[in-house]
Design a protein around this motif. Structure first.
Motif, short mmCIF file in Angstrom:
data_model
loop_
_atom_site.label_atom_id
_atom_site.label_comp_id
_atom_site.label_asym_id
_atom_site.label_seq_id
_atom_site.Cartn_x
_atom_site.Cartn_y
_atom_site.Cartn_z
N ASP A 61 3.11 0.86 2.59
CA ASP A 61 4.25 0.45 3.42
C ASP A 61 4.82 1.65 4.18
O ASP A 61 5.82 2.22 3.78
N PRO A 62 4.18 2.02 5.29
CA PRO A 62 4.62 3.21 6.05
C PRO A 62 6.09 3.17 6.46
O PRO A 62 6.79 4.17 6.28
N PRO A 63 6.61 2.05 6.99
CA PRO A 63 8.02 2.05 7.41
C PRO A 63 9.01 2.27 6.25
O PRO A 63 10.10 2.75 6.46
N ALA A 64 8.60 1.94 5.03
CA ALA A 64 9.48 2.17 3.89
C ALA A 64 9.63 3.66 3.60
O ALA A 64 10.69 4.11 3.15
N LEU A 65 8.57 4.43 3.84
CA LEU A 65 8.62 5.86 3.60
C LEU A 65 9.17 6.65 4.78
O LEU A 65 9.76 7.70 4.59
N LYS A 66 8.93 6.12 5.97
CA LYS A 66 9.37 6.82 7.17
C LYS A 66 9.91 5.78 8.15
O LYS A 66 9.16 5.22 8.96
N PRO A 67 11.19 5.47 8.06
CA PRO A 67 11.76 4.48 8.98
C PRO A 67 11.44 4.82 10.43
O PRO A 67 11.49 5.97 10.84
N GLY A 68 11.04 3.80 11.18
CA GLY A 68 10.66 4.00 12.56
C GLY A 68 9.18 4.29 12.75
O GLY A 68 8.72 4.42 13.88
N ALA A 69 8.43 4.38 11.65
CA ALA A 69 6.99 4.61 11.75
C ALA A 69 6.36 3.48 12.55
O ALA A 69 6.70 2.32 12.37
N LYS A 70 5.43 3.83 13.43
CA LYS A 70 4.77 2.82 14.25
C LYS A 70 3.65 2.12 13.51
O LYS A 70 3.20 1.07 13.93
N MET A 71 3.20 2.69 12.40
CA MET A 71 2.15 2.05 11.63
C MET A 71 2.75 0.91 10.82
O MET A 71 3.71 1.11 10.08
N PRO A 72 2.20 -0.30 10.96
CA PRO A 72 2.78 -1.44 10.26
C PRO A 72 2.36 -1.50 8.80
O PRO A 72 1.39 -0.87 8.38
N ASN A 73 3.07 -2.30 8.04
CA ASN A 73 2.67 -2.62 6.68
C ASN A 73 1.50 -3.58 6.78
O ASN A 73 1.62 -4.66 7.34
N LEU A 74 0.35 -3.19 6.26
CA LEU A 74 -0.86 -4.02 6.33
C LEU A 74 -1.02 -4.91 5.10
O LEU A 74 -2.04 -5.57 4.94
N ASN A 75 -0.03 -4.89 4.23
CA ASN A 75 -0.04 -5.73 3.01
C ASN A 75 -1.27 -5.46 2.15
O ASN A 75 -1.89 -6.40 1.65
N LEU A 76 -1.58 -4.20 1.96
CA LEU A 76 -2.68 -3.81 1.09
C LEU A 76 -2.25 -3.92 -0.36
O LEU A 76 -1.09 -3.65 -0.70
N SER A 77 -3.18 -4.29 -1.23
CA SER A 77 -2.90 -4.27 -2.66
C SER A 77 -2.87 -2.81 -3.12
O SER A 77 -3.31 -1.90 -2.39
N ASP A 78 -2.39 -2.58 -4.32
CA ASP A 78 -2.38 -1.22 -4.87
C ASP A 78 -3.80 -0.66 -4.92
O ASP A 78 -4.03 0.50 -4.56
#
Length: 92
Positions: A61-78
């Motif tokens: 979840d890139p935006p959770a770690l870096k708000p404003g990140a352009k990389m979306p959450n791809l809903n990957l499993s662990d």
């Protein structure tokens, strides 16, 4: 073989290939070139060390770690995030 091969398969079948370049694998132009990702000491604009735990967390979840990140959450499993992290870290 192993997690790195699984990570490469995840990379090639996901949206990653549309944005990122890995020479010999994909040629996206929107995101950073990942060809030598594993050679970097830090990633995410120098915010985190390049290790499996941090890279997998970013991939989850890139935006959770870096708000404003352009990389979306791809809903990957662990497991998918970890395998993809192992693959990317192996790119030197």
């Amino acid at each position: 073989a192993g997690p790195a091969a699984e990570g490469k398969a995840i990379y090639t079948r996901s949206a990653c290939v549309g944005c990122h370049t890995i020479r010999g694998v994909s040629g996206g132009a929107l995101g950073p070139d990942l060809t030598h990702f594993g050679s970097r000491a830090l990633f995410g604009a120098g915010l985190w060390p390049t290790n499996v735990e941090h890279v997998a967390a970013w991939l989850k979840d890139p935006p959770a770690l870096k708000p404003g990140a352009k990389m979306p959450n791809l809903n990957l499993s662990d497991a998918e995030a970890r395998a993809l992290a192992v693959y990317l870290i192996g790119l030197k």
